[in-house]
Scaffold this active site. Structure first.
Site, PDB file in Angstrom:
ATOM      1  N   LYS A   1      19.459 -13.618   7.492  1.00 16.48           N
ATOM      2  CA  LYS A   1      19.544 -12.429   8.342  1.00 16.48           C
ATOM      3  C   LYS A   1      20.963 -11.892   8.424  1.00 16.48           C
ATOM      4  O   LYS A   1      21.187 -10.683   8.315  1.00 16.48           O
ATOM      5  CB  LYS A   1      19.009 -12.741   9.740  1.00 16.48           C
ATOM      6  CG  LYS A   1      17.496 -12.930   9.740  1.00 16.48           C
ATOM      7  CD  LYS A   1      17.017 -13.403  11.098  1.00 16.48           C
ATOM      8  CE  LYS A   1      15.502 -13.597  11.091  1.00 16.48           C
ATOM      9  NZ  LYS A   1      15.041 -14.344  12.271  1.00 16.48           N
TER      10      LYS A   1
ATOM     11  N   ASP B   1      17.144 -19.434   7.557  1.00 18.53           N
ATOM     12  CA  ASP B   1      16.557 -18.169   7.993  1.00 18.53           C
ATOM     13  C   ASP B   1      17.619 -17.285   8.666  1.00 18.53           C
ATOM     14  O   ASP B   1      17.705 -16.090   8.394  1.00 18.53           O
ATOM     15  CB  ASP B   1      15.407 -18.482   8.958  1.00 18.53           C
ATOM     16  CG  ASP B   1      14.628 -17.236   9.312  1.00 18.53           C
ATOM     17  OD1 ASP B   1      14.103 -16.605   8.374  1.00 18.53           O
ATOM     18  OD2 ASP B   1      14.585 -16.883  10.505  1.00 18.53           O
TER      19      ASP B   1
END
Ligand code: ADP
Ligand code: ASP
Ligand code: MG
Length: 814
Positions: free
Chosen positions: A682, A678
Site C-alpha cells: 500500500k 500488505d
C-alpha cells in the site's frame, strides 16, 4: 387533394392493410385522396432472390416463387373472403406471368437489369390491386390506376430518371378527369419512353408519391411507414433514438442521403421546389406526431445537430502521388472516369497539399472503379508520378446532420473526441462548407458503437451510459452488484449516468447480456452460465464493442491483473481493488499508466489503499493542483489494527489473530498481513502515485514477527509458532504499556524512501486513538507543511470496499 404513400410493412399483413383502409376512408370523407403503395413487405427482396436463383440455374427459385404466391393468395383470401372469379383470376394470371418470367430466366440463365425491373414490378402491381379490390369489396369509392401509364422515364433500368415534362402532363391529365374518392397507385414502377417497364430505384415508392404530389401541387405529402417519423438515428441500431418533430428539406436530404432509409432521397427534390411539406407518419400508431419536413430552417435553433445517419458497405479509394500537386485536371479526370462507369461518389475529401484525393463509394463498385481509374492514369502510374489506386473495404460512413451546426462552435471537435474516446478509428473526414453535415468514415464493426456514442453525446440530455463488466463476485463483488442495483435509479436521475452491468464472471462461469443483466436474478443466471476464462471474457467484451466499457477486477488474483493491459489497449477502462498490478514491478505499473493515457481509458484503483477512503483520489488531486508530497505517515492495515487494538496481557496473541481471521479482517493467509507485506504494497502504491520510482524490495520492512513465525511454511504451522513465541509478543506489549504508548503498525514515506513496521505511539499522536479496523493517512505537503491533511475511517470490509469501487466507476462516468 392529399397524397399518401404506404410502405411495405403498412401493406404487409391483413391487419395493417385494414389500418391503411381505415386511414384512407377517414381522409376521403373530406376530399379525394391519392394513395401510393409499395410491394408487400419483403416481396421486392424475394423477387430479386428468386430471379438470382433462376439466373444461376438454382431450382430454389421455385420455392421462392411459391412463398411469394402464398403470401399474396393468403392476403387476398383473408381480406376478401368472398372474392369474385374475376379478382381471383386476375391475381392468378399475374402470378402465372411471374412464374413464366422466372422460368424464362432459368432457361436462358440471364437476368439483365431490364428483366430485373420487369420482375420486381410484380410486387407493386399485386399489392396495389389487392388493396384497391379490398376497398371496392367494402363498398368504398376506390379505383386502381397503374402508375406506369403516368410516370415516364429514360431506359436506365433499376434506377430510371423521370421525364418530368411528359410525366407531369400525364398525371394532371388523368386526375383532371378522375372522380373517384380514392385512387390507388403502385409505387416504384414506371415505363420508359419506348414502353419498357422501368423502376425508380430501391425504396422508390416514396419517389412515386412525391412525383404525383408535385405534379398536382397538393398541400402536403404523407409518407406512412412502420416508425414514428424520421428518428435522431436508425432506431434499429440506437435504442435511445427518438422521432424528430421538425426538419428542413436540407436536413432530411442529408439524413436520408447518408442512410436514413425511412425516406428515399430523390423524393425530396420534386416537393421541395414547390415547398410542399412532407409528413412522415406511422401506420400502426396514427396518432403519433411523426416528422414534418418543410423549408423552414428556423425551427430547432436550440439544437444544432438534428440527427445521425450511417451508410454501410463503403469502400474508400485513395489516389495519391507527388505528380498530382499543383497540376490542374486530376480531379476532373478522376471523377469523369467514375461518371463514365456510372459510379456514384458518396464522399470526397482532398488534403490541402493536393497530394491525395480520397473518396467513398459503394463497396460493390470498388473493383470496377479501381480498374478504370488505373487505366485512366496508366501513364502517370508508369512514370511513378502517382501510385496505383488504394482500396480499403468494410467501412461505413457516419454523418452528423443539422442546419444550425454552422452557428455552433466545436461540434466536430465534440464528435471526433467522443469517437476517439471510444477507440473508434476515423479513416477520413468530410465537412461541407455549408456545415450541414459532418461525416466520418469508420470500420463497419464500429458502426453501432459510433452511432450510440454520438447519440449519447448529442441527443441524450447528457445521460451517459456506462457498460460494466465485473470479474470476481465473492464477498466484495456481490456487494458491488447490490449497490449498483440499489443505486441505479438515483445515479441516473441525479448524476445522469446510466449504469448497466453487461457481464459478470467468477472463476467458474460467466454471463453476458448486451442490454444489461438483471441484477435481481444474476446469481441463478451465473450458476448456469458458460465456462469462464479470462481470455473468453475479454473476447466477449471486445465483440460486444459497447461504448464507455469498464472492466472491474474484484479478485485478488495475479492472472486477472495481467490482463488489464489488453483491456486498456481497447480503450476499455479498468477499475481494480486487486492490488497486485499496482504493486508489481515498476515497469508493469508505469506501463499500465501509460496505456491508460495513450488509449484514453481510465485505470482506477482507489480501493488498493484504505478500501473506500478517498486516499489515492486526494493524493492525485494534490499533485494535479501543483502541490508536492514531502512525507506520508499512515496506518494502513485494518487487520493489524484490529489485532493490536485487541491484544493485551489478558489474552494470547495467537487467539487475537485467530479471532481477526475468523471475523474476516485478515487475508485467508494471515501471514500476508502480519508480515507487513500488505502494508508495504500500500505504501508502495502511495509512493508511486506521489511520483517516486520505487519497487517492493526498496521498502524497509522491519518485521515484528519472530524468525520462527516468518519461516513457517503453512498457515497451521504459523499458528503453532505464534503459541510458541507468545513471550515475544507479550514483551512488545509490556514495553508499549510501560511507555504509555499504543502499538500501531505504521507505514512511512519521506519523499524518497519508504518503510513499514510496528511502532509505539505516544498519547499525543493522531494514531494513538485509532479504533477497530480504521485506517489513517497523513499527507505532509508543501501546502500542508505542519498540520497534515488527514484522511481517516474504516479501511477494510466488504461494504466500504464495494463503495470504493462504485465511486471509481462513477468517476469514470463523470
Ligand atoms: P417502408 O417500407 O415503409 O418504405 P422502410 O423500410 O423503407 O419503410 O423505412 C423505414 C425503416 O427505416 C425503419 O423501419 C427503420 O428501420 C429504418 N431507418 C433507418 N434510419 C432511420 C431513421 N433515422 N429514422 C427512422 N427510420 C430509420
Ligand atoms: N418495393 C420497392 C422496394 O422494396 C419500393 C419501395 O418499397 O419503396 O425497394
Ligand atoms: Mg421505404
Amino acid at each position: 387533394m392529399n397524397v399518401l404513400k404506404f410502405g411495405g410493412t403498412s401493406v404487409g399483413s391483413t391487419e395493417n392493410i385494414k389500418r391503411v383502409i381505415a386511414i384512407l376512408n377517414n381522409y376521403s370523407q373530406e376530399e379525394p385522396v391519392i394513395c401510393v403503395v409499395s410491394a408487400v413487405g419483403g416481396i421486392t427482396d424475394k423477387l430479386l432472390k428468386a430471379g438470382e436463383f433462376a439466373q444461376h440455374k438454382n431450382e430454389h427459385y421455385l420455392s421462392e416463387f411459391k412463398t411469394i404466391k402464398e403470401i399474396h393468395l393468403n392476403l387476398l383470401s383473408e381480406l376478401i373472403p368472398n372474392q369474385s372469379e374475376a379478382v381471383k383470376e386476375y391475381v392468378e394470371s399475374k402470378l402465372a406471368s411471374l412464374k413464366s418470367l422466372l422460368d424464362g430466366i432459368y432457361l436462358i440463365n440471364e437476368l439483365s437489369p431490364k428483366t430485373s425491373d420487369k420482375l420486381v414490378s410484380f410486387g407493386e402491381l399485386l399489392s396495389s390491386y389487392i388493396v384497391a379490390e379490398t376497398m371496392k369489396s367494402q363498398g368504398l369509392n376506390a379505383v386502381r390506376k397503374n402508375s406506369q401509364d403516368l410516370i415516364v422515364t429514360n431506359s436506365k433500368f433499376t434506377k430510371a430518371e423521370v421525364n418530368y415534362g411528359i410525366t407531369n402532363m400525364n398525371i394532371r391529365e388523368y386526375f383532371k378527369n378522375a372522380n373517384q374518392k380514392i385512387t390507388i397507385l403502385p409505387g416504384f414502377i414506371s415505363k420508359s419512353d419506348s414502353g419498357e417497364i422501368t423502376t425508380l430505384g430501391r425504396g422508390g415508392s416514396d419517389f412515386t408519391a412525391a412525383i404525383i404530389a408535385a405534379a398536382l401541387k397538393v398541400n402536403r405529402l404523407e409518407i406512412w411507414t412502420d416508425v414514428n417519423g424520421m428518428y435522431t438515428a436508425n432506431p434499429k441500431l440506437v435504442k435511445q433514438a427518438y422521432p424528430i418533430e421538425r426538419l428542413s428539406y436540407q436536413e432530411a436530404m442529408e439524413l436520408s442521403h447518408f442512410g436514413a432509409k425511412v425516406l428515399y432521397p430523390p423524393s425530396l427534390q420534386p416537393v421541395l421546389v414547390l415547398d410542399i411539406p412532407i409528413h412522415i407518419k406511422n401506420t400502426t400508431d396514427p396518432n403519433a406526431h411523426g416528422t414534418v419536413i418543410t423549408s423552414d430552417k428556423s425551427n430547432g435553433f436550440s439544437k444544432a445537430a438534428k440527427g445521425i445517419s450511417n451508410i454501410s458497405n463503403i469502400a474508400l479509394l485513395t489516389l495519391q502521388g507527388n505528380g498530382m500537386i499543383g497540376i490542374p485536371g486530376f480531379s476532373k479526370r478522376l471523377f469523369e472516369t467514375l461518371a463514365q462507369e456510372k459510379i456514384n461518389v458518396i464522399f470526397i475529401t482532398q488534403a490541402s497539399s493536393e497530394h491525395s484525393i480520397c473518396f467513398g463509394i459503394d463497396e460493390n463498385d470498388a473493383a470496377l472503379a479501381a480498374e478504370s481509374i488505373n487505366l485512366t492514369f496508366e501513364n502517370e502510374i508508369s512514370l511513378l508520378k502517382i501510385d496505383p489506386i488504394l482500396i480499403e473495404k468494410e467501412l461505413s460512413i457516419v454523418a452528423l446532420v443539422g442546419d444550425n451546426m454552422k452557428n455552433h462552435q466545436g461540434i466536430s471537435g465534440r464528435m471526433f473526441s467522443a469517437l476517439g474516446k471510444n477507440n473508434i478509428n476515423i479513416r477520413a473526414i468530410a465537412q461541407g462548407a455549408s456545415e450541414k453535415n459532418i461525416s466520418a468514415v469508420i470500420a463497419e464493426k464500429d458502426v453501432k458503437k459510433a452511432l450510440n456514442t454520438l447519440h449519447e453525446r448529442f441527443f441524450e440530455d447528457q445521460t451517459k451510459q456506462l457498460n460494466v463488466y465485473i470479474t470476481g463476485v465473492g464477498n466484495v463483488g456481490e456487494r458491488l452488484v447490490e449497490q449498483i442495483h440499489q443505486q441505479k435509479k438515483y445515479v441516473k436521475e441525479h448524476l445522469k449516468i446510466n449504469m448497466r452491468v453487461i457481464g459478470l464472471s467468477n472463476s467458474r462461469t460467466m454471463i453476458f447480456d448486451e442490454s444489461g443483466l438483471s441484477l435481481k436474478s444474476w446469481k441463478e443466471q451465473l450458476a448456469s452460465g458458460e465456462k469462464a476464462t479470462l481470455e473468453g471474457f475479454l473476447e466477449r467484451v471486445k465483440t460486444l464493442n459497447l461504448r464507455n466499457s469498464i472492466f472491474v477486477d474484484v479478485t485478488a488474483n495475479e492472472e486477472v491483473s495481467k490482463i488489464y493491459a489488453d483491456y486498456l489497449r481497447e480503450s476499455i477502462a479498468v477499475v481494480a481493488c486487486n492490488k497486485i498490478a499496482c504493486s508489481s514491478t515498476f515497469e508493469n505499473y508505469s506501463n499500465l499508466k501509460r496505456l491508460s493515457v495513450k488509449y484514453n481509458a481510465p485505470f482506477l484503483f482507489e480501493t488498493n489503499v484504505g478500501a473506500g477512503l478517498p486516499i489515492i483520489d486526494t493524493l492525485n488531486h494534490l499533485i494535479a493542483s501543483g502541490d508536492k508530497i514531502t512525507s506520508i505517515q499512515a496506518v494502513l492495515s485494518g487487520s493489524l489494527n484490529f489485532v493490536f487494538n485487541n491484544f493485551d496481557d489478558s489474552g494470547s496473541f495467537h487467539d487475537v489473530v485467530k479471532q481477526a481471521q475468523k471475523e474476516g479482517y485478515t487475508e485467508p493467509d494471515p501471514r500476508i498481513d502480519l508480515s507487513g507485506v500488505d502494508v508495504a504494497r500500500k505504501i508502495l502504491i502511495l509512493a508511486r502515485e506521489s511520483g517516486t520510482k520505487m519497487n517492493l524490495e526498496d521498502i524497509e520492512n522491519d518485521s515484528f514477527l519472530t524468525e520462527n513465525n516468518l519461516k513457517s511454511d503453512s498457515v497451521d504451522d504459523f499458528y503453532k509458532t505464534l503459541i510458541a513465541d507468545e513471550a515475544h509478543f507479550q514483551k512488545l506489549y509490556a514495553s508499549a504499556k510501560k511507555n504509555d504508548c499504543q502499538l500501531k503498525y505504521v507505514a512511512e514515506f519521506d519523499g524518497e524512501k519508504a518503510k513499514v513496521g510496528l511502532k509505539e505511539i505516544p498519547k499525543d499522536h493522531p494514531f494513538y486513538n485509532l479504533k477497530g479496523k480504521d485506517n489513517i493517512v497523513m499527507f505532509f505537503t508543501q501546502r500542508y507543511p505542519e498540520q497534515p491533511l488527514i484522511i481517516k475511517g474504516a479501511g477494510a470490509g466488504a461494504d466500504v470496499t464495494a463503495s470504493g469501487l462504485f465511486a471509481d466507476i462513477i468517476r469514470i462516468g463523470n
